[in-house]
Write an enzyme that holds these catalytic residues in place. Sequence first.
Site, PDB file in Angstrom:
ATOM      1  N   ARG A  48       0.853  -1.190   0.000  1.00 44.80           N
ATOM      2  CA  ARG A  48       0.000   0.000   0.000  1.00 44.80           C
ATOM      3  C   ARG A  48       0.888   1.240   0.000  1.00 44.80           C
ATOM      4  O   ARG A  48       2.101   1.145   0.152  1.00 44.80           O
ATOM      5  CB  ARG A  48      -0.932   0.003   1.222  1.00 44.80           C
ATOM      6  CG  ARG A  48      -0.233  -0.357   2.503  1.00 44.80           C
ATOM      7  CD  ARG A  48      -0.684   0.393   3.682  1.00 44.80           C
ATOM      8  NE  ARG A  48      -0.574   1.825   3.541  1.00 44.80           N
ATOM      9  CZ  ARG A  48       0.573   2.504   3.712  1.00 44.80           C
ATOM     10  NH1 ARG A  48       1.711   1.880   3.980  1.00 44.80           N
ATOM     11  NH2 ARG A  48       0.567   3.818   3.583  1.00 44.80           N
ATOM     12  N   GLY A  49       0.241   2.390  -0.200  1.00 37.58           N
ATOM     13  CA  GLY A  49       0.982   3.621  -0.407  1.00 37.58           C
ATOM     14  C   GLY A  49       1.121   3.835  -1.900  1.00 37.58           C
ATOM     15  O   GLY A  49       1.530   2.932  -2.634  1.00 37.58           O
ATOM     16  N   ALA A  50       0.771   5.030  -2.356  1.00 31.70           N
ATOM     17  CA  ALA A  50       0.710   5.281  -3.797  1.00 31.70           C
ATOM     18  C   ALA A  50       2.005   4.913  -4.529  1.00 31.70           C
ATOM     19  O   ALA A  50       1.969   4.197  -5.544  1.00 31.70           O
ATOM     20  CB  ALA A  50       0.333   6.739  -4.056  1.00 31.70           C
ATOM     21  N   ARG A  93      -7.596  -0.850  -7.043  1.00 35.45           N
ATOM     22  CA  ARG A  93      -7.905   0.304  -6.196  1.00 35.45           C
ATOM     23  C   ARG A  93      -8.081   1.528  -7.096  1.00 35.45           C
ATOM     24  O   ARG A  93      -7.183   1.848  -7.884  1.00 35.45           O
ATOM     25  CB  ARG A  93      -6.805   0.552  -5.165  1.00 35.45           C
ATOM     26  CG  ARG A  93      -6.595  -0.616  -4.205  1.00 35.45           C
ATOM     27  CD  ARG A  93      -5.791  -0.221  -2.997  1.00 35.45           C
ATOM     28  NE  ARG A  93      -6.571   0.646  -2.108  1.00 35.45           N
ATOM     29  CZ  ARG A  93      -6.040   1.259  -1.047  1.00 35.45           C
ATOM     30  NH1 ARG A  93      -4.756   1.141  -0.769  1.00 35.45           N
ATOM     31  NH2 ARG A  93      -6.792   2.017  -0.287  1.00 35.45           N
ATOM     32  N   ASP A 243      -2.639  10.419  -2.562  1.00 34.15           N
ATOM     33  CA  ASP A 243      -2.867   9.390  -3.564  1.00 34.15           C
ATOM     34  C   ASP A 243      -3.248   9.970  -4.923  1.00 34.15           C
ATOM     35  O   ASP A 243      -3.098   9.300  -5.934  1.00 34.15           O
ATOM     36  CB  ASP A 243      -3.961   8.440  -3.082  1.00 34.15           C
ATOM     37  CG  ASP A 243      -3.495   7.614  -1.895  1.00 34.15           C
ATOM     38  OD1 ASP A 243      -3.062   6.476  -2.116  1.00 34.15           O
ATOM     39  OD2 ASP A 243      -3.535   8.116  -0.759  1.00 34.15           O
ATOM     40  N   ASN A 253      -6.330  11.929  -0.027  1.00 30.52           N
ATOM     41  CA  ASN A 253      -5.409  11.176   0.830  1.00 30.52           C
ATOM     42  C   ASN A 253      -6.232  10.378   1.839  1.00 30.52           C
ATOM     43  O   ASN A 253      -7.463  10.456   1.852  1.00 30.52           O
ATOM     44  CB  ASN A 253      -4.436  12.125   1.539  1.00 30.52           C
ATOM     45  CG  ASN A 253      -3.271  11.380   2.184  1.00 30.52           C
ATOM     46  OD1 ASN A 253      -2.660  10.506   1.565  1.00 30.52           O
ATOM     47  ND2 ASN A 253      -2.958  11.693   3.424  1.00 30.52           N
ATOM     48  N   LYS A 254      -5.553   9.608   2.660  1.00 34.33           N
ATOM     49  CA  LYS A 254      -6.228   8.739   3.610  1.00 34.33           C
ATOM     50  C   LYS A 254      -7.290   9.492   4.399  1.00 34.33           C
ATOM     51  O   LYS A 254      -7.107  10.644   4.774  1.00 34.33           O
ATOM     52  CB  LYS A 254      -5.191   8.123   4.555  1.00 34.33           C
ATOM     53  CG  LYS A 254      -5.756   7.157   5.568  1.00 34.33           C
ATOM     54  CD  LYS A 254      -6.567   6.029   4.928  1.00 34.33           C
ATOM     55  CE  LYS A 254      -5.785   5.222   3.918  1.00 34.33           C
ATOM     56  NZ  LYS A 254      -6.604   4.197   3.258  1.00 34.33           N
TER      57      LYS A 254
END
Length: 362
Positions: A48-50, A93, A243, A253-254
């Site tokens: 995970r993480g762009a 995603r 993201d 973003n999150k």
Amino acid sequence: MEYETVDLDEESGSVVILDQTKLPGKAEIIKLHTATEIWDAIYLLKVRGAPAIGVAAAFGIYVLARQIAEKNPDFNSFYKEFKEQKEYLDSARPTAVNLSWALNRMDEVCSKAHADGKNTAQIVEILGREAREIKAEDIRVCRAIGENGLSLLKPGDGILTHCNAGQLAACKYGTATAPIYLGQERGYHFHVFADETRPLLQGARLTAYELYSSGIDVTLICDNMSAMVMKNGWVNAVFVGCDRVAANGDVANKIGTSVVAAVAKQYGVPFYVCAPTSTIDLNTPTGNEIKIEERPSKEVTEMWYKEPMAPEGIKVFNPAFDVTSHELITAIITEHGIARAPFWESLAEHGSACYNKPTCEA
């Protein structure tokens, strides 16, 4: 932190990742061979993480291209299945633009190699080189973001971050943590506050884990404590990743990032977004057009508990991201420098895509 977040095993033909769903309790390395395994790893947040998602996607489509070429040496048959697998991985995603960015880049390399007269075996080799270059670029980009971000800080500063935009979200340094790591190397002695980041707790499980493991002075706080630490004057700057960045500077973003931005605005704390240019989507005019992924309700009601912590059958709203308005953002830090308002203008200078100015002003 001696493990690679994402890597490639040429010998076994697999994508190698550190399974982030097992952290911080266990550092488990897994190998992904099939399209389903790669898709699941991205969707289930094992990787995970762009930036890391982009690298994993590039390695993934290369691994799949090797398999396809063994069955279909004819280019037309190869390319038909290649495109199918690319679209499948891209569906894992929807919000993080790096996923489609990396896959489209690999597709363009494939098409160009064919146009240049390369055969299928040569094309696969070229795809492998491109995938490895995407990873190398990520490391260079994150370090450059770190240098640019560090120029906004002074020794001893307090920094607040949300979610995980660290080494675990990239290949090295991270984005929002890159200034922190570089400052650590140079004796800046930052104090970092890490939001736990509900409901998936990336701040608690990942950011706190990696910063603490690296010897950085870090304090874990609940998401609803950010106002307290800012009001107390303990935070000099907020650094977050993202993201997707829209052309007008709105940032996805999150979930919870927009709350932190609003609180920072209230207390006069600069709010910085660290964004590789690969996350800048100049074809998306504003944050209103960004598709927000919704996650399963069990992440809220039962994932971290021995027994369900909410009434059975309760309705749950669980968006993975929110959009922070450009009006709350002090600056967006890329590998090319520091972009400030008006963002439709400064981001175009930092990004690589062409855009239509009237559309981007919408």
